[in-house]
Structure formats: C-alpha cells, structure tokens
Design a protein around this motif. Structure first.
Motif, short mmCIF file in Angstrom:
data_model
loop_
_atom_site.label_atom_id
_atom_site.label_comp_id
_atom_site.label_asym_id
_atom_site.label_seq_id
_atom_site.Cartn_x
_atom_site.Cartn_y
_atom_site.Cartn_z
N GLY A 285 0.80 -1.22 0.00
CA GLY A 285 0.00 0.00 0.00
C GLY A 285 0.83 1.27 0.00
N VAL A 286 1.91 1.28 0.78
CA VAL A 286 2.80 2.44 0.81
C VAL A 286 3.42 2.66 -0.57
N LEU A 287 3.84 1.59 -1.19
CA LEU A 287 4.43 1.69 -2.53
C LEU A 287 3.41 2.24 -3.53
N LEU A 288 2.20 1.69 -3.53
CA LEU A 288 1.16 2.17 -4.44
C LEU A 288 0.75 3.61 -4.13
N LEU A 289 0.66 3.94 -2.85
CA LEU A 289 0.30 5.30 -2.47
C LEU A 289 1.37 6.30 -2.90
N ASP A 290 2.63 5.91 -2.81
CA ASP A 290 3.70 6.79 -3.26
C ASP A 290 3.60 7.04 -4.76
#
Length: 166
Positions: free
Chosen positions: A38-43
């Motif tokens: 999720g952090v990767l996609l959100l970034d």
C-alpha cells in the motif's frame, strides 16, 4: 508519460527493495505485507498526483482547483489508504503488528496535517504553519521509511537467528 519517470523519488525505489526483502524473508502474507504494498502504491499515486497538479499550477483558470486539490487530494488519499488497509486486515483476520500500526498512524497524521494546513491557510495563513507543513511532511515520510526498513531488518535478523538454532 516518460517525463514523469526521471522525477520519481528514490523513496519509491527503496520501498520496492523493501517489498522484495520482505517477500524473500517472511514468505507469508501478513498485515505488514499489505502495508508495504500500500505504501508503494500510495507513493506512486502521490507522485502522479503531484506531477498532474504541478503541470496545471500556473494556469489561472485552474488555480483554485489546484489549491484545494493539493491539500484535499493528499489528505483523502492518506485517509483512504489507512481505511483500505485496516479493512483488508480485518476481513483477512490479520493482526496489525507494531510497525503497521505506526505506519498507518503516521498516514493519519499526514492527512490531518494536510487538512489543518488547508484550513490554516484559508483562515490565518501564518509563517509558523507554513514552516510546520514544509518540515513535518518530509520528517514523517522519513520516519515511515525508517519504520519500514527497521521492521524488515528485525524480521530478517530474527529469521536468521531462528535458522541458526534449528
């Protein structure tokens, strides 16, 4: 679209490396697995959103829309990220570990800072709030990155210790 790639922050590359390390060391689906993806996609979403808004930043016809979209877009995406991860973990009966809780809490704080900054700029527009906004966002993002890598390092080392005792 290729003009975006040279502007990708190194954090995305680090998050991708963190995801690979996590997959290689843990080898099972955990709450932290969803958080790191999720952090990767959100970034990626934030980089694209920032690029889009900055491309319309100097157009007078879009100035108000860009102004509100900046704060509300980042805030709402941060809140949505936390809600989606919490829902996924609840539905999958995955317990949130301490790192996941810290990271999700920091994203709630990031969203709250965006909303606070929007309201503050509309009402007061002080230099203190501007300084707070410009300094707190990078610091919190750094803490998120350190938490991600720290948890992965702890998982990696505890996995190595368990293999030595077997």
């Amino acid at each position: 679209m290729t003009a975006v790639f040279p502007q990708l922050p190194t954090a995305i590359a680090f998050y991708f490396v963190a995801l690979l390390l996590h997959v290689l060391t843990v080898r099972r689906l955990t709450a932290f697995s969803f958080v790191i993806v999720g952090v990767l996609l959100l970034d990626f979403l934030h980089v694209g959103f920032e690029f889009f808004l900055k491309s319309h930043f100097h157009e007078p016809a879009f100035s108000t829309l860009v102004y509100y979209s900046w704060y509300l877009g980042f805030a709402l995406s941060d809140f949505a990220f936390v809600a989606v991860i919490a829902t996924i973990c609840k539905n999958a009966n995955l317990k949130l570990d301490i790192a996941s809780k810290v990271i999700l809490s920091l994203y709630v704080v990031l969203g709250a800072i965006q909303l606070f900054s929007l309201v503050e700029r509309l009402v007061v527009n002080s230099k203190f709030a501007y300084y707070f906004y410009t300094q707190s966002i990078p610091i919190l993002n750094f803490i998120i990155a350190v938490t991600l890598f720290g948890f992965i390092a702890i998982s990696l080392f505890s996995g190595l210790r368990q293999q030595k005792t077997i």
